[in-house]
Scaffold this motif. Sequence first.
Motif, PDB file in Angstrom:
ATOM      1  N   GLU A  70      10.209 -16.039  16.300  1.00  0.00           N
ATOM      2  CA  GLU A  70      10.704 -17.391  16.058  1.00  0.00           C
ATOM      3  C   GLU A  70      10.074 -18.391  17.011  1.00  0.00           C
ATOM      4  N   GLU A  71       9.864 -17.978  18.271  1.00  0.00           N
ATOM      5  CA  GLU A  71       9.299 -18.890  19.262  1.00  0.00           C
ATOM      6  C   GLU A  71       7.790 -19.040  19.144  1.00  0.00           C
ATOM      7  N   THR A  72       7.097 -17.960  18.735  1.00  0.00           N
ATOM      8  CA  THR A  72       5.628 -17.961  18.796  1.00  0.00           C
ATOM      9  C   THR A  72       4.935 -17.859  17.443  1.00  0.00           C
ATOM     10  N   GLY A  73       5.654 -17.394  16.433  1.00  0.00           N
ATOM     11  CA  GLY A  73       5.032 -17.158  15.134  1.00  0.00           C
ATOM     12  C   GLY A  73       4.320 -15.827  15.034  1.00  0.00           C
ATOM     13  N   VAL A  74       4.284 -15.063  16.109  1.00  0.00           N
ATOM     14  CA  VAL A  74       3.632 -13.753  16.110  1.00  0.00           C
ATOM     15  C   VAL A  74       4.567 -12.732  15.471  1.00  0.00           C
ATOM     16  N   LYS A  75       4.080 -12.039  14.441  1.00  0.00           N
ATOM     17  CA  LYS A  75       4.896 -11.051  13.741  1.00  0.00           C
ATOM     18  C   LYS A  75       4.858  -9.707  14.472  1.00  0.00           C
ATOM     19  N   ILE A  76       6.033  -9.120  14.638  1.00  0.00           N
ATOM     20  CA  ILE A  76       6.145  -7.843  15.353  1.00  0.00           C
ATOM     21  C   ILE A  76       6.749  -6.792  14.438  1.00  0.00           C
ATOM     22  N   LYS A  77       6.085  -5.657  14.346  1.00  0.00           N
ATOM     23  CA  LYS A  77       6.697  -4.455  13.786  1.00  0.00           C
ATOM     24  C   LYS A  77       7.260  -3.690  14.969  1.00  0.00           C
ATOM     25  N   GLN A  78       8.546  -3.366  14.925  1.00  0.00           N
ATOM     26  CA  GLN A  78       9.159  -2.658  16.050  1.00  0.00           C
ATOM     27  C   GLN A  78       9.916  -1.445  15.553  1.00  0.00           C
ATOM     28  N   PHE A  79       9.947  -0.428  16.415  1.00  0.00           N
ATOM     29  CA  PHE A  79      10.665   0.804  16.091  1.00  0.00           C
ATOM     30  C   PHE A  79      11.299   1.353  17.353  1.00  0.00           C
ATOM     31  N   SER A  80      12.573   1.735  17.255  1.00  0.00           N
ATOM     32  CA  SER A  80      13.286   2.356  18.368  1.00  0.00           C
ATOM     33  C   SER A  80      13.784   3.726  17.945  1.00  0.00           C
ATOM     34  N   ILE A  81      13.624   4.703  18.812  1.00  0.00           N
ATOM     35  CA  ILE A  81      14.134   6.045  18.519  1.00  0.00           C
ATOM     36  C   ILE A  81      15.652   6.057  18.610  1.00  0.00           C
ATOM     37  N   GLY A  82      16.258   7.116  18.129  1.00  0.00           N
ATOM     38  CA  GLY A  82      17.697   7.281  18.255  1.00  0.00           C
ATOM     39  C   GLY A  82      18.076   7.598  19.687  1.00  0.00           C
TER      40      GLY A  82
END
Length: 503
Positions: A70-82
Amino acid sequence: MKRMGKILSLFLTAAMAASCLAGCNNSDENADTSSAGSKPSSSTDYDIYIYNSKGENAEQFKAMCEAYTEETGVKIKQFSIGSGQDHMETLRAEMASKNPPTIFSIQGIKELPEWQESGRALDLSQAADPDFKKLAEAIPENLYLSTDGTTNYGVPYNLEGYGYLVDKQMITDIFGEENTEAFLKDAKTSTYEEFAALVAALTSYIKEEKPSEVTLSGNTYTMNPTRLNLAAKLEGVFSVAGSEKWTYGDHTINVSLGAVFTSAAEASNADDAKLDTLINPFQKYAQALDLVTSNAVGERGPSFINSTTNGYDQSIQNFADSKAVFLQQGNWAYGNIEKVNPDLAKRLTFLPVKMPIDQTDITAEGMTVEKFNSSIPVYVPNFYAINAKATEEQQLAAQKFLVWLNTSETGKKYITEEFNFIPYDAGENDQLDNPLSQSILEYKNQGDILPAAYHGAPASWSSDVVGLYLMENYLTKEEWTQADYGSIAQYAVEQWKEMKNAA
């Protein structure tokens, strides 16, 4: 190299294991973004891909990535383990995929060699962004992700620490409001023998309704004649997650390592002769673990190691419901406790994990029995590493993100308020709202800290080897003997040697 052969052989296993998980991705409308522990989305509609191995903050991490977009316009794909899962198999599968992470997690130096040898971990001195270079250069050397002490491959996530969590109000309800602060101060510096006597007295208080006097650091405290308020809810002295090997494998055994090693790097480079000096500290570790698990909510036996009845969530619930005086956990547990009992969460502080270490057991430079039993482990648990095989554009975007996370108002707010983290560069003048984080910072500022030396042991030794051995052979056993302590110690040392020499 043997290590690289093992890595290649694990990729197929990792890919198969990852295929049974479900995904979360900010930029893919069809992805499941509701939980951690799922398969990363295959979408390529992003600028950088961040792999987060800190499953406890999965929801907040996702929100942080959205705030950055939202602040930068840079798209992030993120993943967190359980939460509580071993992240390495999934990470290996992702690294072997067509679109590997740009930023990924490395949990200390025991994982670093794999990514060094594969050319994946970027030497931070080679970074291109000037603001990131400034950030990296300001990281203290003792917080480097490094095998040689000079080349740094990671930006610390945060500082963490652990010990016995205790609710101040519980102490008030047992010993009286006028004695609470003095009790906590004396409990911190008490000997193992004093602490063990306290545990025995509390068990009698809980099971037999017998109040008594206890002595801590030479001062006497008297229990209230009857169990009132929170004390009336007690069912055991400790809340223990018997099915979670990492709690008594990784974390409890790490305390004993502080008698011999001053750092993970020293542990990593230990020869067989040095490892032999761990026999006595490991026997004391087993004795301390016996004390804890034999005075817990629930008795040792098959149900004690059942994940559906005595796992991480249940241990948190029992403690938050005031069924136990102590819970061995770290500041990462604050959010989980707060969800169950926000009032109790605000009253928490840390006491050290006590062990019957003698001065003759200690070989670590500068360590004494008094300091050992008055300190808690404080360390960097995870590092952000940049994929050196990502494109230059992706690497630059990754560097800008890490600068934003650690320097911007929004990024720092997520670190301290949403993740409930202690910033790695926190100092004496910092005041943190999270009482557990503040307690750890006070231990750090006083110099009462132990290292995370278990990070220097062979990968999986502490939890999957020693922890599993304890789970299968001892946590289901009603009584432990001195011979059992010796067997546990011998097994731990021999397995470390065998795994080190096979690497």
